[in-house]
Structure formats: structure tokens, C-alpha cells
Design a protein around this motif. Sequence first.
Motif, PDB file in Angstrom:
ATOM      1  N   VAL A 705      -5.850  -5.279 -19.334  1.00  0.00           N
ATOM      2  CA  VAL A 705      -4.502  -4.730 -19.236  1.00  0.00           C
ATOM      3  C   VAL A 705      -3.634  -5.079 -20.438  1.00  0.00           C
ATOM      4  CG1 VAL A 705      -3.400  -6.641 -17.980  1.00  0.00           C
ATOM      5  CG2 VAL A 705      -2.704  -4.290 -17.509  1.00  0.00           C
ATOM      6  N   SER A 706      -3.994  -6.151 -21.147  1.00  0.00           N
ATOM      7  CA  SER A 706      -3.160  -6.589 -22.286  1.00  0.00           C
ATOM      8  C   SER A 706      -3.592  -5.955 -23.611  1.00  0.00           C
ATOM      9  CB  SER A 706      -3.190  -8.121 -22.401  1.00  0.00           C
ATOM     10  OG  SER A 706      -4.533  -8.546 -22.558  1.00  0.00           O
ATOM     11  N   SER A 738      -3.693   1.464 -11.796  1.00  0.00           N
ATOM     12  CA  SER A 738      -3.381   0.769 -10.547  1.00  0.00           C
ATOM     13  C   SER A 738      -4.430  -0.309 -10.261  1.00  0.00           C
ATOM     14  CB  SER A 738      -3.316   1.784  -9.408  1.00  0.00           C
ATOM     15  OG  SER A 738      -3.195   1.132  -8.167  1.00  0.00           O
ATOM     16  N   LEU A 741      -4.255  -3.641 -12.023  1.00  0.00           N
ATOM     17  CA  LEU A 741      -3.241  -4.577 -11.516  1.00  0.00           C
ATOM     18  C   LEU A 741      -3.559  -5.066 -10.100  1.00  0.00           C
ATOM     19  CD1 LEU A 741      -0.157  -2.540 -12.780  1.00  0.00           C
ATOM     20  CD2 LEU A 741      -1.028  -4.664 -13.773  1.00  0.00           C
ATOM     21  N   TRP A 755      -1.119 -13.101  -9.375  1.00  0.00           N
ATOM     22  CA  TRP A 755      -0.729 -12.043  -8.448  1.00  0.00           C
ATOM     23  C   TRP A 755       0.751 -11.661  -8.584  1.00  0.00           C
ATOM     24  CZ3 TRP A 755      -4.372  -9.171  -7.225  1.00  0.00           C
ATOM     25  CH2 TRP A 755      -5.615  -9.617  -6.743  1.00  0.00           C
ATOM     26  N   SER A 757       2.950 -11.638 -11.177  1.00  0.00           N
ATOM     27  CA  SER A 757       3.295 -10.728 -12.284  1.00  0.00           C
ATOM     28  C   SER A 757       2.599  -9.382 -12.105  1.00  0.00           C
ATOM     29  CB  SER A 757       2.920 -11.354 -13.624  1.00  0.00           C
ATOM     30  OG  SER A 757       1.519 -11.507 -13.704  1.00  0.00           O
ATOM     31  N   ARG A 758       1.370  -9.419 -11.604  1.00  0.00           N
ATOM     32  CA  ARG A 758       0.629  -8.165 -11.397  1.00  0.00           C
ATOM     33  C   ARG A 758       1.322  -7.318 -10.323  1.00  0.00           C
ATOM     34  NH1 ARG A 758      -5.578  -9.995 -10.780  1.00  0.00           N
ATOM     35  NH2 ARG A 758      -5.995  -7.770 -10.923  1.00  0.00           N
ATOM     36  N   SER A 759       1.855  -7.983  -9.278  1.00  0.00           N
ATOM     37  CA  SER A 759       2.549  -7.265  -8.207  1.00  0.00           C
ATOM     38  C   SER A 759       3.805  -6.568  -8.744  1.00  0.00           C
ATOM     39  CB  SER A 759       2.911  -8.239  -7.096  1.00  0.00           C
ATOM     40  OG  SER A 759       3.642  -7.580  -6.105  1.00  0.00           O
ATOM     41  N   ASN A 761       4.413  -5.712 -11.840  1.00  0.00           N
ATOM     42  CA  ASN A 761       3.987  -4.621 -12.739  1.00  0.00           C
ATOM     43  C   ASN A 761       3.533  -3.398 -11.946  1.00  0.00           C
ATOM     44  OD1 ASN A 761       4.507  -5.961 -15.129  1.00  0.00           O
ATOM     45  ND2 ASN A 761       2.462  -6.891 -15.235  1.00  0.00           N
ATOM     46  N   HIS A 762       2.825  -3.651 -10.831  1.00  0.00           N
ATOM     47  CA  HIS A 762       2.339  -2.535 -10.003  1.00  0.00           C
ATOM     48  C   HIS A 762       3.522  -1.791  -9.375  1.00  0.00           C
ATOM     49  CE1 HIS A 762       0.187  -0.437  -6.696  1.00  0.00           C
ATOM     50  NE2 HIS A 762      -0.765  -0.342  -7.615  1.00  0.00           N
ATOM     51  N   SER A 811      -4.964  -7.408  -2.367  1.00  0.00           N
ATOM     52  CA  SER A 811      -4.837  -6.133  -3.096  1.00  0.00           C
ATOM     53  C   SER A 811      -4.134  -5.096  -2.245  1.00  0.00           C
ATOM     54  CB  SER A 811      -6.218  -5.608  -3.496  1.00  0.00           C
ATOM     55  OG  SER A 811      -6.886  -6.544  -4.308  1.00  0.00           O
ATOM     56  N   SER A 818       4.234  -1.820  -2.922  1.00  0.00           N
ATOM     57  CA  SER A 818       4.691  -0.871  -3.954  1.00  0.00           C
ATOM     58  C   SER A 818       4.921   0.524  -3.383  1.00  0.00           C
ATOM     59  CB  SER A 818       3.658  -0.782  -5.082  1.00  0.00           C
ATOM     60  OG  SER A 818       3.374  -2.054  -5.607  1.00  0.00           O
TER      61      SER A 818
END
Length: 1130
Positions: A705-706, A738, A741, A755, A757-759, A761-762, A811, A818
Motif C-alpha cells: 500500500v505504501s 479495499s 487495507l 488496524w 490506521s488501516r481502518s 484509511n478504509h 476485517s 466503513s
Amino acid sequence: MASEEGSLRALESLMTEFFHSCTTNDRKREIEELLNSFAGQPGSWRHCLYFLSNSRNEYVMMYSLTVFENLVNKMWVGVASEDKAELRSCLPKLLLSQHALLPFFIRNKLCKVIVDIGRQDWPMFYHDFFSNTLQLVQSPSLAPLGLVLLKMTSEELVCPREDLSVARKEELKKLLLDQIPTVLNLLTGILETVWDKHSVTVTTPPPSPTSRESGILAGDSTPMVLEAESGALCLLALECLAHLFSWIPLSSSITPSLLASIFHFARFGCQQPIKTKPLPTSNGDSAPGSLPANGGSGGHGRTGQMVGHTERARLGVMAMNCINELMCKNCVPVDFEEFLLRMFQQTFYLLQRLTNTHSHTNTHTIKSRLQELDESYVEKFTDFLRLFVSVHLRRIESNAQFPLVEFLALLFKYTFNQANHEGYLACLDIWSIFLDYLTTKIRSRLADSDSVINRYKDALVLLLREVLNRIQFRINQSQLEELDDETLDDDQQTEWQRYLRQSLEVVARVMELLPSQTFSVLFPVLQEDLDIYLGLQQFIVRSGTSRRLNITAEADCRKLHCALRDLSSLLQAVGRLAEFFTGDVFTARFNDALAIVQRLVEVSCYGSQISLYDVEMAVPSVLKPDLIDVHAQSLAALQAYSHWLAQFCGEVQRQQDQTQFVDLITSSMAATTPLINAKVPEKLLLSACHLLVSMATTVRPVFLVSLPAVQNIFNLITENHNHRLPQEGHVLVCRALSNMLLLPWPSLPEAEQQWQSRSSNHSRLLSSLTQQYRLLPRPPSHHPNSKAVIQQTLCVLKDLVDSISGEATKSRQICYHSLQESVQVTLALFPHFIQQPDVTDEMLSFFLTLFQALRVQMGVAFTEQIIQTFLSMFTREQLAVSILQEGSSGSKVVQKFLKILQVVVQEPGQTFKPLLPSILSLCLDQVYPIVSERSCPDVKAEMFELLFQILHQNWRFFFKSSVLSSVQRTGAEELMENQAQFIAAMQAFGQSFLQPDIHIFKQNLSYLEVLNTKHKLYHRKLFRNAMLFHFINVLLQVLLHKSHDLLQDDITLALYNMAAVDFPAFYSSFLPEFLNGCQGLDPHQRTTLARNFTPERDLPSFSQGVYRIVNDLRFYRLCNGSLPPGTLKL
């Protein structure tokens, strides 16, 4: 006599008028009624006997024979015994006196009537029926007629229709089996006599296939010429044998000499055409099995007239038919191993003939030999080889007398010299069966697997090389260009794709057995075409802003076209082999796999950098699709190695050195992301999208992702709404982003999953994707764009939810968090679109996916709110409007709604139990009354599944008692609730068995069986007392009416399980009651039927009893219906 003469003239006139082109349909109906009325009169057969003897009008003769056929098959029981005797005497005499003059179809119809009489009366009342037929077969002049009768006897007596009782059917089969040794002896004699008469040299049995002498083919004793009469006689004998072999068991009656005779005639199919006059056909009969109309006796066929190539080939085809009937039999007695070996030695000899190029008779290549042979013969021979390899190879392989490796060498020659693609693919199927056999054998004999492999190694490498050659345009262009690459078949593939797929399956099977050899054969060929492709950059010339591929000569363009087509095929081959580098062999084959993946990454990067699809060229209509396809296939092949990359990812995380892996992923993304652009050809765009999805879903690198390339895609999707991708590509890219993330990173502890930061971002990603959707006005405007926004957004959201449905709880929690606002928006919009089924369908599809994947995350309260909203919207009137538009989106909406309810009622525990009454009410009171009397198969199927799931998953909603209490309280009252709904559900199931839809019938029968297996449905007191015999009665009536014959076995099994609840009551109470209710039977017949259904309790005996009672009941009804009025029945 004068009156009969007048009747004949009148009948001839009527028949001529009936078939005249000017006769109106009304007049035809009048004539038909007259003829039927005449045929129904007692004694009309006597007039027909006169008509048949004295008329040459084919219509009259056919009508007369139809009257006889009807009399014998439907009214024979009611015919007086003296009349029967007269018919048994007159009709054979008529046949013998007139067969030479009758057209073949009239003669065959007359034979059929005589055989039908034999089926009814032999041997008791027609004792000389079979012996007369055998006498005819032995008579030189009448043998053809005898063979026609013999074949019909085999057909009609072994597989009779409904006009016989089971006991009679069994008796006839036993009587015929007793005659089989005599019959086979006679047929052997006919074949041997003709062969010996026409053989040019002394016939010797084929030599052992172990002898390598080519001289065996030079002194071939196959007659090059054959008299027409002899050819017709042998064709009939072989047709007879083919039918006999279809039902008689393998036994000593099938002698070596009979087998040798059949194989002698099989050789005719191997002969090249020779210049002779073709056999003339009589009466326009050109069908297999034709013979001169005179039955082979003097008059019309001149002795000495020779059989042409077509007729000789037909003899070969019919002989192969006989052989294949024997080969089909999987049940081979132990003492028949020798018999099989003899068959295969004969086959080996035929295969040598077919693939021999040194015969003194010609200097043809094998391919041109096979091209000149009859196509049907080659098909039959290929069928034989398939049967040999699939059914009997395991029996014969270990026999030292059978040279299997030499057989494979001949099969190889036969395969790669086929005259057409279909023949070649049929042979590839045989190789696939052989390779599967070999793989299974090696897995079961691990100890000596090397010796097994070494025995076949050379043959398999040769096969691999040749199959690879066959898919390459530079070697095989003219043949491959013939294959259609546009029209899709039923499997959604073109002719070329099917050809390539079958070829690559053989390559994959060889790879499984010989991995290193396959790799070393395939990789150099791939490298050669790659070098051409990677060298194209030097031919690109720039002029201003445009680029041009400077290859213009026709020969160079053709060479490039072939190289690109081959590279595309070989890339698919490399992708197909990906599975052989993962799992236990990952480490052992790591270097080979790494070399492949690095090469694929290099090719993909090269394609994306120079973007050849954008370059001008000499023949763009040919070369541009080729270049796009190569680029797309390189990405698809790389995608195939995603499981290998995932395993590599796990390994490097343990080893800490990630440089190699990071380089591969970074380069892959650098090759993929530039193609995710609306201006890129769609085929290429979709390949790139699928690769991105695999990287995000299967490989899951932490750093994915980066990567800047991936960040660009995030920006493209979330910010750039003007240059939107095609819908399919857009959905795939959203799924990939999706999943990056949402999905947990493999081999990392929970604490390192990031989780939080990923949440966030999602949430941002989904907020951006659904922005337009969430801002739609309510009620929505009638702007056409609003409908498009709803459909496009829900399509994306549904896909995102579906892709994580099987993933970990975390997940799914993040995903629902979201989505929450979009779900609320959808529920609020739903009532406004209830009259627009295309939008409602999309909404319900989304909710169905939500319920399947995220119902726990949604919680009970919100789920109830959704269901109650739906239940209030789907009123009886709304349902009727939707369902009655059968096949429309309205009907699909109801199906989706029922599917959602299926998911709800399957939820374990008490969560959604309060909704059961309203769901049952919807099902039984609203949907069922609408669909019960209409076809509506799709809605019906879903409604019955919902009913089944309610019963299956919520059994205690109806039956309260636990298993323990039911065991302890034997005979006590069952505690039952909601009885009315249970009865209504059972009545709905019962009603469905009275309707013609076979799919609903099968589905519902299986549901009842599951309910019985899991919950003892048939044993429940309410079912046993009030419904059991009703269901048995309905199922037996269905068997009697033959309306669902395809489900005979399923119905019989259900009947057995129902009867097994109480066998004594079934035999003593239900059966007599059932028979008393059956119309068209007398008391004696009812007693006989009941007595013949022996009270057995095992399934095979019970099934036999059901078959017997159904068959005999139909037979008795037929007999009783054929008796003259007023007949006294004793």
C-alpha cells in the motif's frame, strides 16, 4: 372376393388422395377418421391380409401393416386363438413369398409384425418362431432375410416396451440367452465362409505384436474385392452381432474364431480406395444395413458385381462397432484376461496397418492414408483406443505378452497424423486418460515410482515436444489458422481456445510426472519467441509525437505474427504450470520458479514501458491484437504465480532478507499501474486489474500500500471522477484497494497489523467512492444519472463485501464500519424504487451479500429493521405484480428477497426466531398462492428452498421434544407447535409432486429425504398418521403415469424410506388399498399384483417390487383395454 377387390380399390384411392399435395387438411382429417374407424372394426385384419397380398401400392401396404402392428401390440389378448393361429401361419408365408418384391421398408415392417407376434406367443403358442428364423439364416438364398429377423428379435425381445409383464420380459431374456451359443455359431460361420471365399492369400492369424517384422503387412490377406451379395450379407451379420453384444454377458460363446472373423472385417476400414464400381442400392436405401431388396436371392443382383470402397469401409465401421460393444463391458470375468489379450493383439495389428508407411500397395504418408479412410471408421477406431486405455489398460499392462511401449509408439503416430482437429483432440483425450492412469499408479506405488516413470520417460518427452509443436504457428500455421477464434461455444470458449486448453492440459499432466524435463523443453522455446518480442524496441521509429514500428516486409510481418501468437500460447503454458512450483516442492524448485517469475516481470515491465499498443504499424488489424494479447498474457501468467509469490513472502519474512522479493513486487506494480487507465485497451486493462487484485488478496505484502505506484491508483480512484474506468475494471481496482487495507498481513502478529490506521484509511476510501451516492436527494430526483449512480455504487460495494465474506472478524468489522452510512442510505432509498425492479434488484443483491457476509456485524436490531421494511414493502399485490412478469427483473427481485430470508432463517441460535412467523406467513399465505398454479420455476425453487430451510434449521419451532425425551417417552404424545403451518408446508410440497416441472420435483423430493435423514420426518406421528400414505400414493401414481421417468431411482428410494416407517402396514394395509383404488383392473389381477410384490425389507428387493408392480399394472390395463366389449373374465 369382388367386395374385397372393391374395398382395395377404394382404399388405394383414399390413400393416394390423402398423400396428394392438393388435398386440404380438413379432407385429410376426414380420411384419417375413416381409416381409423375401419381399423377399429373386429376382423378388419382379414381385409388387410388381402390388401397386403394383392396390392403394390406402398401406402396401402404400410396402412395394412400398421393395422396388424396395432392388433398385436394393443389388442392381442382379445384376439380369438384360431385367429392368432391363422396370423402366425399367414404372415410368415406372405413374407417368404413376397420379400423379394417388397420395398425394403415394407419388408422390414412385416418382419417387425412377425417378431411382435413372437414376443407375445413364443415358445408356448408359436414354438417354431425362433427355429424358423435360424433356418432362414442357414439358407444360402434367404440368409439376409433371416438376419433381418434375427436382429429385430434381439431388439424387440430383449428391450420390450410396456406391453409385457415383468415375468414375461425375464422369460424372454432367458429364452434368448439359451439360444445365444447357436446364434453366434451361425454368424461366425457366415463371416468365415465369406472371408475364406474372397481371401487372396492364405489367412493367418495376426502375428504377435512383439515381432518387429514389417513383413507382416506385406503379405496381407484382406480381400481387395468382395462380391456385392457377400458384402451385404456380412454387413447384416455384423449389425446383428453389434446388437447382441450390447446385452449378452461375456462368456465362452464369444469364441476366438468369432473374434478373429470380426477383426478380419475391421481391416476393410484400413484399406485405401481402389477403383471399382460402387454397390448399387435398391429402393433408394443407402442406410447402413441395406441389402438388395430381393434379400440376396437371384433376380435383381448380378453375381460377381463388386463392393465399392464406401461399402467396404462400412463393413469396417460395423466390425469396429461390434468390437467397441465388447470393449464397453467393464465387468470382465477372470478367465477372460486371455480373451482381452487376444483382442488387443488384433488391435495392435490394425494400428500397425493404419500407421504403416512401407506397405507395397502405396507410398502414402500416414496422414494422407488416414485422410483417405472413411471418417466414421477413424472415429470408431479412436473410440476403441479410448475404451482400451480407460477401461482395460490396468488389466493388460502387466501382461508380458503385450508390448505397451510399442503400443504407445503406434498411438503416438496415430495421434499426430490425424486428418482433422477433432480427431486430434479426441486422441489427446486418450493421452490425458493414460497420463491420469500413470499418475494414479505412481502415487499408489511410491516405492518403485522411478522404475515406472523411466519405462515411459522417452515416450512422454516425445509427446510433450510434439504437443508443443502443434500449438505453434511458426511450425503449424496453415492448420492453426483454420481454427475459429471468434465464435464462443457452450463453454464460452472459441475453437482455438479449446484446442489450446486441451493441449496445455496434456503439457501440465506431463509436467506433474516429469517436472525438470518439461521445464527444460518448454523454457528454450519460450526464450526464442521472447527474444523476438524484446527486440522490437530497436524497430520503433519516432517522428514528432507519434511512434512507428518499422517492420513492413510481408515475410517479416508474417514471421512476427507467428512469433507473437506462439509467445502468447507459451505464456499461457508457463502460467498453467505455476501449481507445480508451490507447496512441498517450493524449496526444491525455487530457482526454476524464480527464473520464470523474474522473466515474466521483465516482459511485463518492457510491455508497459514501450506500450506497443500505442505504436503505428504496417498491418494493425493483425499485429496490434497480437501485441495486446502478448502483453495481457504476460500479466496473466505473472498472476498465476501469485500463490508462489505468497509462499515466497512467508519465507522471506522468516529469513529477514527481503530484497529479492521487494524488487519483484515493486517491478510488478511498476508494470501494472500504468495500464490502469481509461485510454488503455480493455483486454490489457482488465489483465492489469486482475493482477493487482491477486497481489492485494493472495500475496498481501506489508509494503504494497505504501508503494508510490499503488498510491497513484488510490489517487486515481478517489479523486479523478471525470476519467472513470470501464465498470468491470473500476470494480476490480476498488476490490484490490479495499483488500490491501482490510486483509490481515500473513505471518505478522495481531499487534503489528496497524488496524487503526488501516481502518481510518478504509473509511476515507469508501467515503470517497460513495460520495455521490450518499448525497442523492430523498426522494430521489428523476434525473437519469441518479439511477446510474445507485447501480454503479452498489455494484462496487457488493463486490467489496463479497470479497471479504470468508475473512477474519476484524476485517469484516472494519468493512461494516466503513459501509454503515451507505447501508442506511440504501435502506432509506429502497421504498422510493419499489416500482423500478432493475434498481430494486441491485439493492436486494447488495443486501443479500451483506446478510451472507456481515449479518453478525450488522446486529440483530438493524437486521430486524431491514427485514420488517422488506416485509412491509412486499405486499400481496406487489408480489403478484413482480412474480407474474416471469423472467423479468421483477421476478428476480422476489427471488433475491427469498434468498435473503433463507440466510436469515439459517442463522443458528435464537437471534432471528421472532421473525419466523411473519416469514412463514409471507411464504405460505402470500407467495405460494400466486405461484402454486403457475409455472414460475425460478420463484418456486427459491420459495421451496426457503420452506425447507425453515423446517430444517428451525425444527424445534414445530417439534418441541428433545431427542432424549423422545427416546424416554416412547409412544407418548409428541409436543407440537405451529401445527397448521407445518401441515400447510407439507401440503405445498405434496402439491408440487402433481405438477410437471421435473426440476422442482427433484429438488423437493431431495428436501423431504434430507428432513427424514436429519429429523426423522416420515416417523413423526402427524406425518405418519395423516400424510405418509398420501405421499406414497402420489409417488406411485407419478411412476405409473411415466411423467417423471428420469427420476425413477430417486422416487423409488423415497418410496422405500417412507414404506420403511412401517413395512407391515405398507404391505398389509396400504398396498391392497392402493390396488383397490386403481381403475381398469379385475380382482384376480389385483391379487396377482399384491402377491408378486414380495414383502421384502431391503432396498434392492423393494425397488424390484416397485418396478414390477408399476410395469405389470400398466400391462394389465393395456390388456383389459384391448378386450372386446362383453368379454367374460374368469
